[in-house]
Design a protein around this motif. Structure first.
Motif, PDB file in Angstrom:
ATOM      1  N   LEU A  76      11.062  -6.924  -1.196  1.00  0.00           N
ATOM      2  CA  LEU A  76      11.465  -5.546  -1.490  1.00  0.00           C
ATOM      3  C   LEU A  76      10.279  -4.740  -2.011  1.00  0.00           C
ATOM      4  O   LEU A  76      10.101  -3.564  -1.645  1.00  0.00           O
ATOM      5  N   TRP A  77       9.478  -5.353  -2.898  1.00  0.00           N
ATOM      6  CA  TRP A  77       8.284  -4.669  -3.433  1.00  0.00           C
ATOM      7  C   TRP A  77       7.351  -4.273  -2.301  1.00  0.00           C
ATOM      8  O   TRP A  77       6.925  -3.110  -2.202  1.00  0.00           O
ATOM      9  N   GLU A  78       7.023  -5.233  -1.437  1.00  0.00           N
ATOM     10  CA  GLU A  78       6.075  -4.966  -0.359  1.00  0.00           C
ATOM     11  C   GLU A  78       6.649  -3.977   0.656  1.00  0.00           C
ATOM     12  O   GLU A  78       5.922  -3.134   1.197  1.00  0.00           O
ATOM     13  N   ALA A  79       7.961  -4.066   0.911  1.00  0.00           N
ATOM     14  CA  ALA A  79       8.582  -3.141   1.867  1.00  0.00           C
ATOM     15  C   ALA A  79       8.564  -1.719   1.329  1.00  0.00           C
ATOM     16  O   ALA A  79       8.232  -0.760   2.055  1.00  0.00           O
ATOM     17  N   TYR A  80       8.924  -1.559   0.050  1.00  0.00           N
ATOM     18  CA  TYR A  80       8.905  -0.222  -0.544  1.00  0.00           C
ATOM     19  C   TYR A  80       7.486   0.331  -0.566  1.00  0.00           C
ATOM     20  O   TYR A  80       7.261   1.511  -0.294  1.00  0.00           O
ATOM     21  N   ARG A  81       6.521  -0.540  -0.880  1.00  0.00           N
ATOM     22  CA  ARG A  81       5.127  -0.107  -0.906  1.00  0.00           C
ATOM     23  C   ARG A  81       4.670   0.326   0.493  1.00  0.00           C
ATOM     24  O   ARG A  81       3.991   1.346   0.648  1.00  0.00           O
ATOM     25  N   TRP A  82       5.030  -0.433   1.505  1.00  0.00           N
ATOM     26  CA  TRP A  82       4.628  -0.119   2.884  1.00  0.00           C
ATOM     27  C   TRP A  82       5.207   1.225   3.321  1.00  0.00           C
ATOM     28  O   TRP A  82       4.517   2.066   3.876  1.00  0.00           O
ATOM     29  N   VAL A  83       6.518   1.412   3.024  1.00  0.00           N
ATOM     30  CA  VAL A  83       7.166   2.677   3.392  1.00  0.00           C
ATOM     31  C   VAL A  83       6.550   3.828   2.610  1.00  0.00           C
ATOM     32  O   VAL A  83       6.290   4.912   3.168  1.00  0.00           O
ATOM     33  N   GLY A  84       6.292   3.622   1.318  1.00  0.00           N
ATOM     34  CA  GLY A  84       5.725   4.686   0.489  1.00  0.00           C
ATOM     35  C   GLY A  84       4.346   5.114   0.936  1.00  0.00           C
ATOM     36  O   GLY A  84       4.023   6.313   0.956  1.00  0.00           O
ATOM     37  N   VAL A  85       3.500   4.139   1.298  1.00  0.00           N
ATOM     38  CA  VAL A  85       2.150   4.461   1.751  1.00  0.00           C
ATOM     39  C   VAL A  85       2.200   5.158   3.111  1.00  0.00           C
ATOM     40  O   VAL A  85       1.487   6.152   3.345  1.00  0.00           O
TER      41      VAL A  85
END
Length: 294
Positions: free
Chosen positions: A42-51
């Protein structure tokens, strides 16, 4: 043959119990790993979407605000400074220092809360007189209390332990009181009919009945004592604990965010260790409580 069959059945039952225990432990470990993997994802997915979308609400997502998890873990095994020791070595030393303060505060707070709960359980007048103030004591922010404690007791271990104890005693007091008053009224009448002393009623009936309540409070207080110790280190100007490490790495957060995140991970791990220690103590103590002994 007649004696061999019951013995074989007993060995089979013991083996089955051990097998169920091992399977249960493996299942819990598997669920824990699955939850950690899900949180990582979830952390990496949110980070990927945010970037990718240049997300700015509720905060901008970039390498400073949300570094990769693997970057945080990698920082643990890199030097904390030029030609210095590994960060994980520094943080483990700091965690050990904070753990000793938190353990002292936990012991002080738990002992005080347990004693206060016993006193209140024996007097409704004291309950009405003191409970409102005990509850009100927890509405004062710990950040306001900590500097005053440091001024009163001077900087050092004792002031940090008292701050940790301040966060520890409240849940222990309330749950001890609830537990002591939860004893079966019929059992109380039976003990009184045998002319049992108040001391005997307390330790043979009320305290065993209160153990589940007390350990529920201790699980909460164990992690709270770690938080209290870390907060107490800040106004005490103690640099050897996790509080000093957090303050130090916060100054360099804009250029080395992974170090602060790594410190937070170690602080969280310390709280988990305290929690698990109480869980283990509960299994040992409650299992041997009088009502559980055949």
């Amino acid at each position: 043959m007649a004696h061999a069959e019951p013995a074989a059945a007993l060995r089979g039952a013991v083996f089955a119990d051990r097998r169920r225990a091992w399977l249960g432990a493996l299942g819990r470990a598997g669920v824990t790993l699955l939850v950690l993997a899900a949180l990582w994802g979830l952390w990496e997915a949110y980070r990927w979407v945010g970037v990718r979308t240049q997300l700015t609400w509720p905060f901008p997502v970039d390498d400073v605000t949300m570094p990769h998890i693997h970057t945080i873990l990698q920082a643990l095994f890199e030097p904390s400074r030029v030609n210095g020791p590994l960060l994980i070595s520094v943080l483990l030393d700091s965690a050990w220092f904070t753990a000793k303060e938190a353990l002292l505060g936990f012991a002080l707070g738990a002992a005080f809360g347990f004693g206060l709960g016993i006193v209140l359980a024996h007097s409704r007048l004291l309950q009405r007189g003191f409970l409102p103030y005990i509850v009100a004591s927890q509405t004062v922010p710990i950040l306001a209390i900590a500097p005053m404690v440091v001024v009163w007791l001077k900087s050092g271990w004792l002031s940090v332990a008292v701050i940790a104890a301040y966060l520890t005693f409240f849940p222990v007091t309330i749950n001890t009181l609830r537990g002591l008053l939860s004893a079966d009224p019929r059992a109380l009448e039976l003990m009184r009919s045998y002319a049992a002393s108040p001391w005997a009623v307390l330790w043979r009936l009320r305290v065993p009945a209160a153990l589940p309540y007390i350990f529920s409070a201790l699980r909460v207080s164990a992690t709270a004592s770690v938080v209290g110790a870390i907060i107490g280190e800040l106004p005490s100007s103690i640099q050897d604990g996790l509080g000093g490490a957090i303050l130090n790495f916060a100054q360099y957060y804009s250029i080395q965010p992974a170090n602060l995140w790594a410190t937070n991970l170690v602080a969280a791990a310390l709280g988990i260790v305290f929690f698990l220690a109480v869980v283990l103590a509960e299994k040992l103590v409650v299992r041997r409580a009088p009502e559980n002994v055949a």
